[in-house]
Design an enzyme around this catalytic site. Structure first.
Site, PDB file in Angstrom:
ATOM      1  N   ASP A 209       0.867  -1.180   0.000  1.00  0.00           N
ATOM      2  CA  ASP A 209       0.000   0.000   0.000  1.00  0.00           C
ATOM      3  C   ASP A 209       0.900   1.226   0.000  1.00  0.00           C
ATOM      4  O   ASP A 209       2.130   1.109  -0.039  1.00  0.00           O
ATOM      5  CB  ASP A 209      -0.935  -0.003   1.220  1.00  0.00           C
ATOM      6  CG  ASP A 209      -2.271   0.685   0.932  1.00  0.00           C
ATOM      7  OD1 ASP A 209      -2.240   1.777   0.321  1.00  0.00           O
ATOM      8  OD2 ASP A 209      -3.323   0.160   1.323  1.00  0.00           O
ATOM      9  N   ASP A 236       3.214   2.405  -5.204  1.00  0.00           N
ATOM     10  CA  ASP A 236       2.061   2.897  -5.960  1.00  0.00           C
ATOM     11  C   ASP A 236       1.569   1.782  -6.864  1.00  0.00           C
ATOM     12  O   ASP A 236       2.268   1.380  -7.802  1.00  0.00           O
ATOM     13  CB  ASP A 236       2.474   4.122  -6.779  1.00  0.00           C
ATOM     14  CG  ASP A 236       1.342   4.698  -7.613  1.00  0.00           C
ATOM     15  OD1 ASP A 236       0.218   4.151  -7.565  1.00  0.00           O
ATOM     16  OD2 ASP A 236       1.589   5.692  -8.321  1.00  0.00           O
ATOM     17  N   PHE A 237       0.365   1.259  -6.594  1.00  0.00           N
ATOM     18  CA  PHE A 237      -0.093   0.110  -7.387  1.00  0.00           C
ATOM     19  C   PHE A 237      -0.460   0.475  -8.814  1.00  0.00           C
ATOM     20  O   PHE A 237      -0.717  -0.389  -9.637  1.00  0.00           O
ATOM     21  CB  PHE A 237      -1.237  -0.651  -6.700  1.00  0.00           C
ATOM     22  CG  PHE A 237      -2.384   0.169  -6.177  1.00  0.00           C
ATOM     23  CD1 PHE A 237      -3.017   1.120  -6.950  1.00  0.00           C
ATOM     24  CD2 PHE A 237      -2.854  -0.045  -4.880  1.00  0.00           C
ATOM     25  CE1 PHE A 237      -4.101   1.843  -6.467  1.00  0.00           C
ATOM     26  CE2 PHE A 237      -3.931   0.676  -4.382  1.00  0.00           C
ATOM     27  CZ  PHE A 237      -4.553   1.620  -5.181  1.00  0.00           C
ATOM     28  N   HIS A 254     -13.272  -0.935  -6.540  1.00  0.00           N
ATOM     29  CA  HIS A 254     -14.472  -0.097  -6.646  1.00  0.00           C
ATOM     30  C   HIS A 254     -14.160   1.387  -6.509  1.00  0.00           C
ATOM     31  O   HIS A 254     -15.011   2.230  -6.794  1.00  0.00           O
ATOM     32  CB  HIS A 254     -15.513  -0.533  -5.612  1.00  0.00           C
ATOM     33  CG  HIS A 254     -15.208  -0.093  -4.215  1.00  0.00           C
ATOM     34  ND1 HIS A 254     -16.189   0.259  -3.318  1.00  0.00           N
ATOM     35  CD2 HIS A 254     -14.043   0.069  -3.551  1.00  0.00           C
ATOM     36  CE1 HIS A 254     -15.633   0.611  -2.165  1.00  0.00           C
ATOM     37  NE2 HIS A 254     -14.334   0.485  -2.279  1.00  0.00           N
TER      38      HIS A 254
END
Length: 345
Positions: A209, A236-237, A254
């Site tokens: 994360d 940073d994904f 979502h």
């Protein structure tokens, strides 16, 4: 307004009375949040107390606090006896900070003024092209959290709170046997990953994360006794994710539109080793008019992000294919969440 007008919605009540109950729902939400913030359930867990005692313990005024407590007791959250003392009820138990399924932090988050004000502009999201939160605060949601440590802490605690019951449900619903290195993408403080590792002692995990978020994960990981098998990595994904043979992404997809969501999943596809699995944990929107918590959560996405949204099974299938995965099955859990499983194409 008479007592006959404001009544619990029952099947044979007039439609107007049922609608009034729904309209008044925001009052209940805010009263719950106030009780959570004041720690009322923790004060009542061992003994009943009257409003004077509660007010003294919380530094509040007696009469206003009594009115809030009376309203909550009327909907089954706490109960007032003939002597004016309030006690716990089953519905109040999750408001305790030490409850196994505590929702105290989540209730605090929903009623926090900076979050609450954005919901007052829900119509702005429907009428304009800017999220209500951004219109109110002048910043995108996550940018705002990055600049305000207090709200960021409230949000992170709320996500951990909301994850408690859901994490147990996911662990019980899905068989993680065979996974050697599980990467939890956007895993917050690590509750879900730590719970899985606790149940599968041969598995290693990576909590991934933002750096500022994973800094707060140590207590959760240590508390589950999995610190030797769990690495906490900041990053940073949208750029990249650590290597693993399986990825679990709970309550993250979502938050983003299809382009950004696909970018996260593609990074998982790129870093995945072997014949791995993708596990997305989200609420599935049912077709038609069936009631669904996800349909209400979808409005939260509208307020905070505008283009983020909850998805149907068909929409997840399309999103998976776009990122190079085939959706293989959807497992419901004993919560509002489902585990959406995919494999690389």
């Amino acid at each position: 307004m008479s007592q006959d007008t404001v009544q619990s919605a029952v099947p044979d009540a007039p439609q107007s009375a049922q609608l009034v109950q729904m309209i008044f729902g925001f009052m209940t939400s805010q009263a719950i949040s106030v009780a959570a913030k004041l720690g009322i359930a923790d004060l009542l867990k061992d003994e009943a107390r009257n409003a004077d005692e509660l007010a003294q313990a919380t530094g509040t005024q007696v009469r206003p606090l009594y009115r809030i407590m009376r309203a909550l007791a009327s909907v089954g959250i706490f109960a007032e006896d003939d002597t004016g003392r309030f006690r716990m009820t089953p519905l109040a138990e999750p408001l305790r900070g030490d409850a196994p399924d505590s929702l105290r932090d989540f209730a605090i988050f929903l009623g926090a003024d900076w979050h609450w004000r954005a919901w007052g502009d829900l119509s702005g999201g429907a009428q304009g092209g800017q999220p209500a939160f951004e219109r109110i605060h002048g910043q995108a949601y996550f940018d705002y959290l990055g600049a305000h440590p207090g709200p960021a802490q409230i949000f992170n605690d709320a996500m951990t709170s909301l994850s408690t019951a859901a994490s147990a449900a996911v662990v019980n619903a899905y068989d993680f046997t065979g996974i050697t290195r599980l990467v939890d993408v956007g895993g917050g403080h690590g509750l879900l990953l730590a719970s899985i590792l606790q149940q599968y002692p041969s598995m290693c995990g990576v909590l991934f994360d933002a750096p500022s978020v994973v800094e707060g994960a140590k207590n959760v990981i240590d508390g589950h006794g999995v610190n030797e098998r769990c690495d906490a990595v900041g990053g940073d994904f949208f750029t990249s994710v650590p290597a693993g043979d399986a990825y679990i992404i709970k309550h993250i997809i979502h938050n983003w539109d299809d382009d950004r969501s696909a970018a996260i999943l593609k990074n998982c596809h790129r870093s995945m080793t072997g014949n791995g699995k993708l596990l997305v944990v989200e609420m599935i929107i049912p077709e038609g008019n069936a009631p669904s918590l996800g349909k209400l959560l979808d409005l939260e996405m509208l307020v905070l992000f505008l283009h983020a949204h909850e998805r149907t099974e068909a929409e997840y299938r399309t999103l998976f294919e776009r990122a190079g995965f085939r959706l293989t099955r959807i497992l419901p859990t004993k919560s509002a969440y489902s585990v959406i499983e995919g494999v690389r194409i």
